[in-house]
Design an enzyme around this catalytic site. Structure first.
Site, PDB file in Angstrom:
ATOM      1  CD  GLU A   1      13.166   3.820 -20.942  1.00 35.79           C
ATOM      2  OE1 GLU A   1      12.583   2.968 -21.630  1.00 35.79           O
ATOM      3  OE2 GLU A   1      13.238   5.025 -21.257  1.00 35.79           O
TER       4      GLU A   1
ATOM      5  NE  ARG B   1     -18.675   9.788 -16.330  1.00 29.40           N
ATOM      6  CZ  ARG B   1     -19.503   8.809 -16.697  1.00 29.40           C
ATOM      7  NH1 ARG B   1     -19.156   7.547 -16.554  1.00 29.40           N
ATOM      8  NH2 ARG B   1     -20.688   9.077 -17.195  1.00 29.40           N
TER       9      ARG B   1
ATOM     10  CG  ASP C   1     -21.879   5.588 -18.768  1.00 28.61           C
ATOM     11  OD1 ASP C   1     -22.229   6.650 -19.306  1.00 28.61           O
ATOM     12  OD2 ASP C   1     -21.252   5.531 -17.710  1.00 28.61           O
TER      13      ASP C   1
ATOM     14  N   PRO D   1       2.678   0.973 -20.148  1.00 29.16           N
ATOM     15  CG  PRO D   1       4.370   1.553 -21.673  1.00 29.16           C
ATOM     16  CD  PRO D   1       3.952   1.693 -20.255  1.00 29.16           C
TER      17      PRO D   1
END
Ligand code: JCH
Length: 269
Positions: free
Chosen positions: A116, A158, A173, A89
């Site tokens: 952790e 992809r 895209d 994170p």
């Protein structure tokens, strides 16, 4: 492309056998190898975690099993090293731009942690012999890095040549109707033309390709204003035409000093 994943939960990566990634592997375009971290923990309990120095909650992954696993997958001084991706994170944001960059690499190694996280020295030492990126897939907290690996591998796979069919790969895209990756895509529809009394917007049935492109662009602008105003704030005057300007104004967005900003509460439609 070769991808190695070191984890205490290789079974969590079973989705890599399915769908787009599974087909890319079956076609030989992607070589995915999973490794059990515990195979490198040699005590009776195959321990991979220990208490944190300095105190605090939870456990930290021990350095020795990780170092042994990474050395086994990518031996030091044995040719060009892979790039090491460590989900956390606290990492740099995973974006389409990073997916494109990773898709150009011949070899990626993923180190999804649990508890952790991994003893810092593992990351620092790996960084002396390979490019290491700590990556976050979003501002929420997972219980471990495996799901982040699934996300990153699918986004990268992809983009590999031959993975998507012709119809899908023709849709670049960054040149899609929303345009330039600056805007969100608008809504999409398929048959039947009327479903539960709900009609497909008539312009899409009109055959007027100019009008369809304009309508899609307006929908993209509207959806971006609603869901991602931060993207509109990045628009420059060169990104918009006269009609865009009018649509944005109707949504409460006007240009001041080369940047767009919201005038106030959006107009309901
Ligand atoms: C992870 C954890 C540190 C919880 C353990 C390994 C990645 N984008 C993103 N969200 N969550 C992750 C992620 C990746 C790997 C691991 N955890 C749990 C780790 C924390 O510090 C606040 C909290 C989470």
């Amino acid at each position: 492309m070769r991808i190695d994943v070191v984890t205490i939960f290789p079974e969590y990566l079973a989705p890599l056998d399915v769908s787009l990634v599974g087909k890319a592997r079956a076609k030989g375009l992607l070589d995915v190898r999973l490794h059990q971290l515990r195979d490198q923990a040699h005590d009776v309990h195959r321990t991979v975690d220990d208490t944190p120095y300095g105190g605090g909650p939870g456990m930290v992954m021990k350095p020795e099993p990780w170092a042994a696993a990474l050395d086994a997958v990518a031996p030091p001084d044995a040719g060009p090293p892979p790039r090491l991706i460590v989900p956390t994170p606290s990492g740099r944001p995973f974006t389409q731009q990073l997916a494109v960059e990773l898709a150009a690499e011949p070899w990626l190694v993923f180190a999804p942690a649990r508890y952790e996280g991994i003893d810092r020295r593992v990351i620092d030492e790996a960084g002396t012999r390979m490019r290491v990126d700590e990556v976050s897939i979003g501002d929420y907290v997972l219980a471990g890095g495996e799901v982040a690996v699934l996300v990153i591998v699918e986004a990268v796979a992809r983009l590999l040549p031959g993975v998507l069919g012709n119809a899908e790969s023709a849709r670049d895209d960054s040149f899609a109707p929303g345009a330039m990756a600056n805007l969100l895509e608008g809504p999409v529809y398929t048959k039947p033309a009327v479903w539960r009394d709900r009609e497909v917007p008539s312009v899409l049935l009109s055959g007027n390709h100019g009008a369809i492109a304009r309508w899609r662009r307006d929908q993209a602008l509207r959806r971006t204003a609603q869901n991602r105003p931060d993207l509109l704030e990045r628009l420059t005057p060169e990104d918009v035409d006269k009609h865009d300007r009018a649509t944005l104004a109707a949504l409460g967005w006007t240009e001041r000093d080369g940047r767009f900003s919201s005038d106030g509460p959006p107009v309901a439609h």
